[in-house]
Design a protein around this motif. Structure first.
Motif, short mmCIF file in Angstrom:
data_model
loop_
_atom_site.label_atom_id
_atom_site.label_comp_id
_atom_site.label_asym_id
_atom_site.label_seq_id
_atom_site.Cartn_x
_atom_site.Cartn_y
_atom_site.Cartn_z
N ARG A 277 8.57 -12.84 61.66
CA ARG A 277 9.22 -14.01 61.58
C ARG A 277 8.44 -15.15 61.32
O ARG A 277 7.55 -15.67 62.03
N PRO A 278 8.80 -15.99 60.14
CA PRO A 278 7.95 -17.14 59.71
C PRO A 278 7.73 -18.15 61.06
O PRO A 278 6.59 -18.64 61.25
N ASN A 279 8.81 -18.71 61.62
CA ASN A 279 8.69 -19.48 62.91
C ASN A 279 7.70 -18.99 63.82
O ASN A 279 6.88 -19.97 64.48
N HIS A 280 7.83 -17.56 64.15
CA HIS A 280 6.63 -17.20 65.04
C HIS A 280 5.28 -17.37 64.73
O HIS A 280 4.18 -17.53 65.54
N ARG B 289 22.23 -13.82 56.84
CA ARG B 289 21.73 -15.04 56.40
C ARG B 289 21.28 -16.17 57.16
O ARG B 289 20.34 -16.86 57.38
N ASP B 290 22.36 -16.41 58.05
CA ASP B 290 22.12 -17.42 59.11
C ASP B 290 21.13 -16.96 60.01
O ASP B 290 20.46 -17.95 60.47
N ARG B 291 21.06 -15.81 60.61
CA ARG B 291 19.96 -15.29 61.36
C ARG B 291 18.62 -15.41 60.48
O ARG B 291 17.62 -15.79 61.37
N LEU B 292 18.62 -14.97 59.41
CA LEU B 292 17.27 -15.18 58.78
C LEU B 292 16.93 -16.82 58.59
O LEU B 292 15.59 -17.00 58.78
N LYS B 293 17.72 -17.55 58.40
CA LYS B 293 17.16 -18.90 58.35
C LYS B 293 16.92 -19.45 59.64
O LYS B 293 16.08 -19.94 59.89
N SER B 294 17.43 -18.99 60.77
CA SER B 294 16.93 -19.38 62.06
C SER B 294 15.57 -18.71 62.45
O SER B 294 14.93 -19.24 63.32
N MET B 295 15.06 -17.87 61.49
CA MET B 295 13.85 -17.35 61.76
C MET B 295 12.81 -18.00 61.18
O MET B 295 11.56 -17.96 61.24
N CYS B 296 13.12 -19.00 59.95
CA CYS B 296 12.45 -19.69 59.19
C CYS B 296 12.25 -21.36 59.00
O CYS B 296 11.95 -21.86 58.38
N ASP B 297 13.43 -21.71 59.74
CA ASP B 297 13.86 -23.09 59.59
C ASP B 297 12.79 -24.07 59.88
O ASP B 297 12.58 -25.17 59.12
N ILE B 298 11.97 -23.79 61.01
CA ILE B 298 10.95 -24.63 61.37
C ILE B 298 9.89 -24.66 60.23
O ILE B 298 9.20 -25.67 59.89
#
Lengths: 192, 527
Positions: free
Chosen positions: B167-170, B73-82
């Motif tokens: 990944r959303p941030n990318h 979950r935390d890894r996925l969060k770090s992919m979309c947090d921005i």
């Protein structure tokens, strides 16, 4: 354990911003900027589950060693992100940061007056030029010259050196770096 | 650790299932900003593919408390947090009539404001800004990640296997580096040429965005603009090598993922929130009346539990003397109070407790709970006895709840909603019933809470008094939902007489609820 390990260091949101600015000068690489912040907050113990909307910034007191690890881990995480290694396990980053952090690394807190001294020297065209404390003193406005002594200017110049904004040329000469070419962090080996 | 707190700058937290807000002082408009911010996190997760993936993994992490799922979950969060923060910051500013500028007192969000300005430009009209930011964020979150996870089976899915551009941030970085901003500027010019002379484009009321800007033809045009900009954003991402999923077409993959997830959680995914609330597994978007937890500050932090007969347990004095019985879950009490003293709470899923506040002089010292074993212990038909059931207690222990609720006259029986309410209202009114309701502001020690009250009426039958504690944001959301949702529109009727009709009853129930509960709201069952 040496005295640095028991000493508490305060890191706050402004320190984080200043550290990032020194590292990257802007936040156009949003992925690296976020990796930096995420890692700093995680290692400093500020990260909780969920997404917050919180007032204020943050400020945390950490033992100097932990602060060193947090700062180095943040920089490493940003570096790894830029290098395309964003899937590295967090543990690897922290373990690497722990090794690097055995070097003495302490955040330097600059006051507004310290920064304005650097600005004043740059405006006076003294960037890259060795200056004495007396010459730096003369670069200040008349009003300001009356308020501060040369001894205080010496202390301020030393703080600018510690913050990577200036270099020490000799015992009584200092050189202010150009904006954007500041040393992002000063690392010195522990003396004991 | 010292996180700087500002006395009147409320904070809020979104945890993939709902959000928690402070009850806010009267006049604190920042409270609306904080809650609107968290609502947009929820909306983004509820309506997008990546949001469906992370909420499902979060539900597994929450249900199993397994370190592996928490890490995923935390890894996925770090992919979309921005994307999440930029969307929530920008949308909440625009939706609360603010310019997209840094918010005084919230410096940690300055960089997300900068991201939004880079993405949309600094001079874009708020009407265009709303459509453009939603379009960009949706395009970022509508990645192939969800389908890939469902294809792998969620148990084997590793977030690190996701290609960068899923990944959303990318994907957001692609939009920032590309020509999205120029496209928004072009859309802004076209919109100004078309609507620049209308009243809603240049409101004179002092508002930045007139309400009419999102209604009627202007509302339709906003929808078209959003679709157009989303397609352009998807095109930019596709050109860079990322996939794009049409809006809402990810629900089939989400259903597969949910069924895989249910198989991994033997005790169920009770905390997934609105996604499994509707009957038949139908997915529905959660709103304010399905997700809120409101922190109250008036109640003492200490609870004392005593057996029946130890003390009287009576509340009030003289003609106000009454017995207040609450049917709640013991777990709710354990989690709400910092200190729980006295005898053990019952181990049953729900418990009936006579509740009152104990004073030390003028100071409220503790909340007293006297355990009741069965309804025959006291005369529940007495006119001075009130029973208030929490909806989570009724849901978790329906047989016990039915026995207790049948023992009290409906005029002194209330149902306080601490579970999602919009689906419940629809269910209660499905066979022709109607919810006659009124909403009021209640001030508790300077902090404001909105209370939606009403009864469901069907022929001569009427429900217990339904009470939904909420915030200003929640009350507005309920008003809007009743316009947009045809089922709610036909089932809910305003009646400005209810507070007057139920005055004595509400006086008792609201005083106990707002001064003896630490958390209320339709998401507070999870606490």
């Amino acid at each position: 354990m040496n005295s640095h390990e028991t000493e508490l260091v305060t890191i706050d949101i402004e320190d984080a911003e200043a550290l990032w600015e020194a590292f990257a000068s802007n936040d156009h690489d949003i992925l690296a900027r976020e990796a930096f912040e995420r890692e700093l907050r995680f290692v400093a113990g500020l990260e909780d589950e969920g997404l917050y909307f919180r007032p204020g910034g943050w400020s945390i007191n950490l033992p100097a060693t932990a602060a060193r690890i947090a700062v180095v881990a943040a920089i490493l995480a940003a570096g790894f992100q830029i290098a395309g290694l964003e899937d590295l396990d967090r543990e690897v980053i922290i373990a690497t940061a722990s090794l690097v952090a055995t070097m003495d690394l302490r955040p330097v807190r600059l006051g507004r007056n310290d920064r304005s001294l650097a600005d004043r020297l740059r405006q006076a065209g003294l960037t890259g030029t060795p200056v004495t404390a007396a010459q730096a003193h003369r670069a200040l406005s008349k009003k300001r010259r009356r308020e501060v002594s040369t001894t205080e200017i010496t202390s301020a110049l030393n703080r600018l050196v510690a913050a990577g904004i200036a270099d020490r040329d000799s015992d009584d000469l200092w050189v202010v770096r150009a904006r954007g070419s500041e040393a992002w962090i000063r690392i010195s080996l522990p003396s004991d | 650790m010292a996180v700087t707190d500002h006395l009147f700058s409320p904070s809020a937290r979104y945890d993939w299932f709902g959000w928690t807000v402070d009850s806010v002082p009267v006049e604190a408009s920042a409270g609306r900003l904080a809650e609107t911010h968290e609502y947009f996190h929820r909306q983004l997760d509820d309506t997008t593919a990546f949001g469906g993936l992370i909420t499902t993994v979060a539900a597994l992490a929450d249900s199993t408390r397994s370190g592996e799922w928490i890490a995923k979950r935390d890894r996925l969060k770090s992919m979309c947090d921005i994307v999440h923060e930029s969307f929530a910051v920008g949308m909440s500013l625009l939706a609360t009539q603010r310019r997209v500028k840094t918010v005084s007192g919230y410096p940690a969000y300055d960089r997300y404001v900068r991201v939004v300005v880079r993405l949309l430009g600094a001079e874009v009209h708020p009407w265009v800004g709303l459509a453009a930011l939603r379009a960009a964020a949706t395009a970022c979150m509508q990645s192939g990640a969800l389908a890939m996870a469902a294809g792998d089976d969620i148990e084997r899915f590793a977030p690190s296997s996701l290609p960068r551009l899923e990944r959303p941030n990318h994907r957001l970085a692609v939009l920032l580096a590309g020509t999205f901003r120029e496209r928004v500027a072009a859309a802004n010019r076209m919109a100004e040429a078309e609507f620049g002379e209308t009243d809603w484009w240049r409101p004179t009321s002092g508002a930045l965005l007139a309400p009419e800007a999102l209604e009627g033809d202007a509302g339709d045009a906003s929808g078209n603009l959003h679709r157009d900009l989303r397609e352009q954003a998807e095109g930019l991402i596709a050109t860079a090598g990322g996939g794009a999923i049409n809006a809402e077409s990810h629900y089939a993959a989400l259903r597969v993922l949910l069924s895989q997830a249910r198989a991994l959680a033997p005790e169920g995914l009770t905390r997934i929130g609105a996604l499994v609330e509707s009957p038949g597994g139908e997915l529905m978007h959660g709103g304010a009346l399905d997700s809120q937890t409101i922190k109250l500050t008036a109640a003492p932090t200490r609870a004392v539990i005593l057996p029946y007969g130890a003390v009287s347990g009576l509340s009030g004095v003289g003609s106000d003397a009454h017995v207040f019985v609450v049917l709640t879950r013991p777990e709710r009490i354990r989690r709400a109070f910092a200190v729980v003293e006295g005898i053990e709470l019952p181990s049953t899923p729900s418990a009936a407790l006579m509740r009152s506040t104990v004073y030390d002089g003028e100071r409220r010292d503790c909340v007293l709970h006297i355990v009741l074993d069965d309804p025959t212990q006291m005369d529940l038909r007495s006119r001075s006895v009130y029973l208030s059931a929490l909806s989570s207690a009724v849901a978790s222990d329906p047989e016990r709840a039915a026995i207790w609720m049948r023992s009290v006259d409906a005029s002194r029986l209330s149902l306080v909603m601490d579970t999602p309410s919009s689906a419940a209202l629809k269910r209660w009114c499905a066979n022709g019933g109607r919810f006659r309701t009124q909403t009021r502001l209640v001030v508790v020690e300077g902090m404001e809470v909105r209370v939606v009250v009403g009864r469901v009426e069907e022929g001569k039958r009427r429900s217990p008094l339904v009470i939904i504690p909420t915030t200003e944001f929640g009350a507005r959301w309920f008003e809007a939902a009743r316009i947009e949702d045809s089922e709610l529109a036909s089932a809910v009727f305003d009646d400005g007489r209810i507070f007057e009709e139920e005055e004595d009853h509400l006086d008792i129930v609201l005083n106990h609820m707002l001064y003896e509960e630490r958390f209320v709201g339709t998401g507070s069952w999870r606490r």
